[in-house]
Design a protein around this motif. Structure first.
Motif, mmCIF file in Angstrom:
data_model
loop_
_atom_site.group_PDB
_atom_site.id
_atom_site.type_symbol
_atom_site.label_atom_id
_atom_site.label_comp_id
_atom_site.label_asym_id
_atom_site.label_seq_id
_atom_site.Cartn_x
_atom_site.Cartn_y
_atom_site.Cartn_z
ATOM 1 N N PRO A 1 -0.521 -10.707 8.546
ATOM 2 C CA PRO A 1 0.860 -10.228 8.458
ATOM 3 C C PRO A 1 0.901 -8.705 8.331
ATOM 4 C CG PRO A 1 0.158 -11.035 6.333
ATOM 5 C CD PRO A 1 -0.971 -11.348 7.287
ATOM 6 N N ALA A 2 1.987 -8.096 8.778
ATOM 7 C CA ALA A 2 2.143 -6.654 8.628
ATOM 8 C C ALA A 2 2.154 -6.311 7.134
ATOM 9 C CB ALA A 2 3.439 -6.193 9.290
ATOM 10 N N ILE A 3 1.506 -5.183 6.792
ATOM 11 C CA ILE A 3 1.317 -4.825 5.385
ATOM 12 C C ILE A 3 2.480 -3.964 4.879
ATOM 13 C CG2 ILE A 3 -0.249 -3.819 3.701
ATOM 14 C CD1 ILE A 3 -1.364 -6.227 5.266
ATOM 15 N N ALA A 4 3.058 -4.380 3.769
ATOM 16 C CA ALA A 4 4.126 -3.610 3.132
ATOM 17 C C ALA A 4 3.603 -2.233 2.743
ATOM 18 C CB ALA A 4 4.653 -4.347 1.902
ATOM 19 N N ALA A 5 4.446 -1.215 2.872
ATOM 20 C CA ALA A 5 3.953 0.145 2.668
ATOM 21 C C ALA A 5 5.029 1.077 2.126
ATOM 22 C CB ALA A 5 3.415 0.701 3.983
ATOM 23 N N VAL A 6 4.562 2.077 1.381
ATOM 24 C CA VAL A 6 5.384 3.232 1.014
ATOM 25 C C VAL A 6 5.120 4.305 2.068
ATOM 26 C CG1 VAL A 6 5.823 5.028 -0.696
ATOM 27 C CG2 VAL A 6 5.231 2.703 -1.442
ATOM 28 N N VAL A 7 6.161 4.687 2.789
ATOM 29 C CA VAL A 7 6.034 5.664 3.874
ATOM 30 C C VAL A 7 6.390 7.042 3.340
ATOM 31 C CG1 VAL A 7 6.730 6.278 6.209
ATOM 32 C CG2 VAL A 7 6.689 3.870 5.519
ATOM 33 N N GLN A 8 5.418 7.953 3.367
ATOM 34 C CA GLN A 8 5.660 9.301 2.862
ATOM 35 C C GLN A 8 6.394 10.152 3.903
ATOM 36 O OE1 GLN A 8 3.020 11.149 -0.045
ATOM 37 N NE2 GLN A 8 1.347 10.003 0.894
ATOM 38 N N PRO A 9 7.275 11.048 3.454
ATOM 39 C CA PRO A 9 8.075 11.887 4.364
ATOM 40 C C PRO A 9 7.288 13.105 4.838
ATOM 41 C CG PRO A 9 8.694 12.350 2.112
ATOM 42 C CD PRO A 9 7.650 11.260 2.036
ATOM 43 N N VAL A 10 6.346 12.899 5.735
ATOM 44 C CA VAL A 10 5.459 13.981 6.179
ATOM 45 C C VAL A 10 6.250 15.149 6.744
ATOM 46 C CG1 VAL A 10 3.560 14.604 7.714
ATOM 47 C CG2 VAL A 10 3.624 12.333 6.665
ATOM 48 N N GLY B 1 0.807 -1.208 0.000
ATOM 49 C CA GLY B 1 0.000 0.000 0.000
ATOM 50 C C GLY B 1 0.843 1.261 0.000
ATOM 51 N N PHE B 2 0.401 2.271 -0.739
ATOM 52 C CA PHE B 2 1.054 3.576 -0.679
ATOM 53 C C PHE B 2 0.472 4.336 0.509
ATOM 54 C CE2 PHE B 2 2.849 7.560 -1.700
ATOM 55 C CZ PHE B 2 3.808 7.376 -2.673
ATOM 56 N N ASP B 3 1.306 4.747 1.413
ATOM 57 C CA ASP B 3 0.968 5.357 2.706
ATOM 58 C C ASP B 3 0.989 4.269 3.773
ATOM 59 O OD1 ASP B 3 0.855 8.051 2.422
ATOM 60 O OD2 ASP B 3 -1.313 8.211 2.289
ATOM 61 N N ASP B 4 1.487 4.646 4.921
ATOM 62 C CA ASP B 4 1.579 3.719 6.040
ATOM 63 C C ASP B 4 0.596 4.155 7.120
ATOM 64 O OD1 ASP B 4 2.513 1.527 7.397
ATOM 65 O OD2 ASP B 4 4.298 2.520 8.188
ATOM 66 N N ALA B 5 0.187 3.220 7.955
ATOM 67 C CA ALA B 5 -0.702 3.506 9.077
ATOM 68 C C ALA B 5 -0.399 2.506 10.180
ATOM 69 C CB ALA B 5 -2.159 3.404 8.660
ATOM 70 N N GLU B 6 -0.774 2.856 11.394
ATOM 71 C CA GLU B 6 -0.467 1.996 12.527
ATOM 72 C C GLU B 6 -1.092 0.611 12.375
ATOM 73 O OE1 GLU B 6 -0.695 2.084 17.433
ATOM 74 O OE2 GLU B 6 -1.408 3.783 16.252
#
Length: 357
Positions: free
Chosen positions: A296-305, A284-289
């Protein structure tokens, strides 16, 4: 009665000056952060401010100037962690400069976005941080340009000829996702997105597609775009997977270009009894808690807020202070975390709970 009214009256800068035994100009310098005031005088001013409960009135201060010490921020919505964190970062940065941040949500409506911006123009805000509903060419940006407003555009933007822009490097992040999925052996991938976020979808989709096809020319990429929000997308995905299952032709991985799409995809997997990553992989694009704590934990694109907010406010204040020059376009790198929701087609879940970068 006169005494009661006196107690209810808002303390003024002259009350603070009188109590501290200094001039009103000295009080103003202390509250503006000027460091040339004698330390003992500055301390008396601060003590008087605390004792009297004095607050700067943003609508009455600096009346000789056309602009007020207010920064406006307009976000598409406040529900996502990304925009919630963005407002929090912007607020802290504004207050460090002695400004107050006023934030509002456009609720993904360009008409509302322009209406809010017009209100902020009436308030004579010093500057605006705008995350447009679609892209840098929307009606709100046009209103800012037509009315000579100072502003910076963030997130769903690429570059603009009138305003500075700061956003995440979506194309590079999606290219990294493509490399990871191709490396795991995936050759049939579904990409999910919101069609109304034109600039964002274009960069993320093209970055993914170009890299995937370059690495694996036989790659099949299906795309499901929804013009509105969650419920229509839920129906589209249900129909999509039903047809693919019937033909024994379903993808081995899903890449969602927005946070809610990731949740909808995961919900559909669970409704069908599929498990990540042995039945299907998910990024997923964007990460969340919730993406970090689910199994399983979901792979993510973490944006540089933090970086986007910091650079947006830095360039905004430079413009407020009169810096000229052509608009700049800045892209901040994202971090891609390939967690346990991603594996080779038909693989078993990865062991352990850490992030794989």
């Amino acid at each position: 009665m006169a005494q009661q009214e006196s107690h209810q009256r808002r303390p003024s800068i002259h009350d603070v000056a009188s109590h501290a035994g200094v001039s009103a100009a000295t009080v103003s310098k202390v509250l503006s952060g000027v460091t040339t005031v004698k330390p003992e005088n500055a301390q008396r001013v601060l003590d008087a401010v605390e004792l009297l409960g004095y607050r700067v009135d943003p609508l009455a201060s600096d009346m000789r100037r056309a602009k007020r010490r207010i920064i406006g921020a307009i976000m598409p919505e406040f529900e996502s962690e990304f925009f919630g964190q963005m407002v929090s970062e912007l607020e802290g940065l504004a207050e460090q400069r002695g400004y107050t941040l006023v934030a509002a949500s456009s609720r993904e409506s360009e008409a509302r976005e322009k209406e809010i911006l017009a209100r902020m123009h009436d308030w004579r805000v010093a500057g605006v941080v705008l995350a447009p509903v679609r892209n840098e060419h929307g009606p709100a940006a046009g209103f800012m340009k037509a009315n000579g407003m100072t502003g910076v555009l963030i997130d769903r933007v690429l570059a603009d000829d009138a305003f500075d822009t700061v956003s995440a490097d979506s194309a590079a992040a999606s290219a990294e996702v493509a490399r990871a999925l191709v490396g795991e052996g995936h050759r049939h991938i579904l990409v999910v997105g919101l069609g109304q976020q034109a600039a964002t979808v274009r960069a993320r989709l093209e970055g993914f597609r170009n890299t995937a096809l370059e690495l694996a020319p036989d790659m099949r990429i299906d795309v499901v775009l929804c013009e509105s929000d969650v419920e229509p997308l839920r129906t589209l995905l249900r129909d999509y997977f039903s047809k693919r299952e019937a033909g024994n032709d379903r993808p081995t991985a899903v890449y969602s270009l927005f946070l809610k799409g990731t949740l909808v995809a995961l919900s559909e997997f669970r409704r069908r009894g599929w498990h990540c990553p042995n039945d299907i992989s998910l990024v997923g694009f964007d990460d969340a808690e919730w993406m970090q704590v689910t199994w399983p934990a979901i792979a993510a694109v973490v944006q540089p807020v933090r970086e986007i907010a910091s650079n947006a406010m830095e360039v905004l204040f430079r413009r407020i202070e009169g810096e000229g020059g052509p608009p700049t376009a800045r892209l901040e790198p994202c971090k891609v975390l390939m967690r346990e929701s991603v594996g080779s087609p038909g693989s078993v879940p990865h062991s352990g709970g850490g992030d794989r970068q």
